[in-house]
Scaffold this active site. Structure first.
Site, PDB file in Angstrom:
ATOM      1  N   ASP A 169      -3.600   3.343  14.408  1.00  0.00           N
ATOM      2  CA  ASP A 169      -2.778   3.864  13.323  1.00  0.00           C
ATOM      3  C   ASP A 169      -3.310   5.234  12.946  1.00  0.00           C
ATOM      4  OD1 ASP A 169      -5.057   3.428  11.803  1.00  0.00           O
ATOM      5  OD2 ASP A 169      -4.159   1.912  10.511  1.00  0.00           O
ATOM      6  N   ARG A 224       0.847  -1.195   0.000  1.00  0.00           N
ATOM      7  CA  ARG A 224       0.000   0.000   0.000  1.00  0.00           C
ATOM      8  C   ARG A 224       0.882   1.244   0.000  1.00  0.00           C
ATOM      9  NH1 ARG A 224      -4.804   1.475   4.303  1.00  0.00           N
ATOM     10  NH2 ARG A 224      -3.139   1.272   5.854  1.00  0.00           N
TER      11      ARG A 224
END
Length: 552
Positions: free
Chosen positions: A453, A173
């Protein structure tokens, strides 16, 4: 051979010089990245400008809707390109940052796939990016090894990769279109962070992965429109052409993690139809995007994060629509993140956390998803068992979900709920603790049994801004109206900046000062940044943009 500025490679900016980067950022690699920048930077800026115009319309009172100009795409019968064998069974995917230990553990974990994340779980210090690219290059080559530092004179633990056939399938990603990579400058302008991450990985690894029928494969984050998806498709075509790969060799799964993208799922698949492998239910960023997109709408204030679960009707509508859309088009529908982490020393709390994971994954499998995400290896067996029980086949594309016909109103329905003092204080704590760790180079932080996160920190930060700017009636700045009633905690306490200041002032003592948390040395900087962003009249688009200026 070309000469002049159009042939010049990118330049490493001051602060981006490291002795261990020359084998990665070779002249050929820099020239490759510079060509991507020159080809796509104007279009990237146009797409970001289109985002700003669209957000201005939402701030002026408009609401997202399905597009009239693309109704023919939604109505037509078409399917995406067939999926490669390596991506047919994706029932459990583990995600995490790109440090060597994580890369080895994730590839060895027994998960179907590993999403190596340069985005929400990696703090983009130059050291982290270089180390991550090197770790992935060595992993693809089969040479990656790592020895953890020992303690008290003891030898450190050695980590090594299992044979390739036993490894999880690798997906990478890159960062989103909105972010720059300030350490690589082309013609005086920072390169797109996404093009840097994807381009450098592909330059070094694409041919080797293609030779093994392993892609390369990517996850594409933060898209808001089919035009942004089409720009990624053009970039991937350019990469394939430059590296001598067949068109469509590189496959992509798109995270549907913005509210505007939820209204363009068919269109995003169509824009990438020759290479798209599926859509992912990026639940945490999606909640953040709902807050951000509807930030000027007083009727769209969300309750505290713990009450905004996937059982809320607006999130169920979003996930059902994703399954239905993907399966109609021959793509995989990937479920969302289980952010729980094992709780050491508390068997009862750990059992309760695992039960929440089990219930969530059974819900996803029952809804027709083809796979799901976990944040920790200990959750893989739980998630796999849930999907094995519902999915004896490699995927569930035969589950068409024709029963799911969510409307615009379903997708925009505001959930009922409340805001407790504990919920308010938790948002402050999570945001400060995550920011402190991020500024110190750590983008993935366990807090109160959850792996936080950037996406979960964004929920906390955006909720604080929304609650305070709709709740504190001391001024009429921003979206607040002088006659609007204040928001209240469930105990009747007004939600205002006095409450916010008290939470900030008390936080260092609650955390044990500058010794009690990861990134403790950055605690004061994190508090200052959160206070500034929360007091701003305008909600900052992304927390990581101003925070990025404070690293390296």
């Amino acid at each position: 051979m070309e000469t002049g500025p159009e042939a010049a490679p990118g330049a490493i900016a001051p602060g981006g010089q490291r002795p261990d980067q020359d084998d990665l950022l070779t002249p050929a690699a820099l020239a490759f990245l510079a060509a991507l920048h020159r080809r796509f930077e104007p279009a990237r800026q146009q797409r970001l400008a289109a985002r700003r115009r669209r957000q201005a319309e939402f701030d002026a009172g408009a609401l997202p809707d399905f597009r009239a100009d693309t109704a023919h795409i939604r109505a037509a019968d078409w399917r995406v390109a067939p999926l490669p064998p390596a991506l047919l069974d994706r029932r459990v995917e583990i995600t995490g940052p790109v440090d060597p230990k994580m890369v080895i553990n994730a590839l060895n974990s027994g998960a179907s796939c590993y999403m190596a994340d340069f985005e929400d779980s990696t703090a983009p210090t130059w050291a982290n990016l270089v180390a991550g690219q090197r770790a992935l290059r060595q992993a693809v080559a089969g040479t990656l090894a790592f020895t953890a530092p020992g303690s008290a004179g003891a030898a450190g633990k050695d980590y090594a990769l299992k044979p390739f056939e036993q490894q999880a399938v690798l997906l990478v990603r890159p960062r989103g279109w909105h972010l720059d990579e300030k350490h690589l400058v082309v013609d005086g302008t920072a390169i797109s962070a996404g093009l840097f991450d994807l381009g450098l990985f592909a330059f070094h690894n694409a041919r080797a992965l293609a030779a093994r029928d392993r892609g390369p494969y990517f996850y594409l984050p933060k898209l808001q429109s089919m035009e942004e998806a089409a720009l990624w498709d053009e970039a991937l075509v350019q990469v394939e052409s430059a590296l001598g790969l067949p068109r469509g060799q590189m496959k992509a799964t798109v995270l549907v993690e913005t509210l505007p993208a939820a209204f363009e799922m068919d269109e995003i698949l169509f824009a990438l139809k020759d290479r798209v492998a599926g859509l992912n239910c990026g639940r945490w960023d999606y909640i953040f995007s709902c807050i951000k997109t509807l930030r000027a709408h007083p009727g769209k204030v969300l309750p505290e994060r713990g009450q905004v679960t996937m059982l809320q009707p607006f999130l169920k509508a979003y996930s059902d629509l994703l399954v239905r859309t993907c399966h109609r088009r021959g793509a995989h529908a990937m479920g969302g993140m289980a952010a729980q982490v094992p709780i050491a020393g508390d068997a009862e709390a750990n059992a309760a956390a695992l039960q929440r994971v089990r219930d969530d994954k059974l819900r996803e499998a029952g809804a027709g998803f083809d796979g799901t995400w976990v944040a920790h290896p200990a959750l893989i067996a739980v998630a796999r068992a849930a999907f094995d029980a519902h999915m004896p086949t490699p995927h569930q594309q035969h589950v068409r979900r024709e029963d799911a016909q969510p409307t615009r109103e379903d997708l925009l329905r505001t959930p009922r709920g409340s805001i407790s003092r504990a919920g308010f204080d938790n948002n402050v704590e999570v945001c400060v603790r995550y920011l402190a760790a991020w500024l110190d180079g750590n983008g993935c932080v366990p807090i109160h049994g959850l792996m936080e996160d950037a996406a979960t920190a964004e929920i906390a930060r955006a909720q604080l801004w929304q609650w305070l700017h709709f709740g504190d009636t001391a001024t009429a700045a921003g979206p607040r109206g002088p006659a609007r009633a204040p928001l209240l905690l469930d105990d009747g306490t007004p939600i205002d900046f006095v409450l916010f200041e008290r939470a900030l002032i008390g936080l260092p003592g609650k955390l044990g000062g500058q010794d009690g948390i990861p990134g403790a040395a950055k605690l004061d900087a994190a508090i200052a940044l959160l206070e500034r962003l929360t007091r701003n009249d305008a909600l900052e688009e992304f927390l990581t943009i101003p925070a990025y200026a404070l690293i390296d």
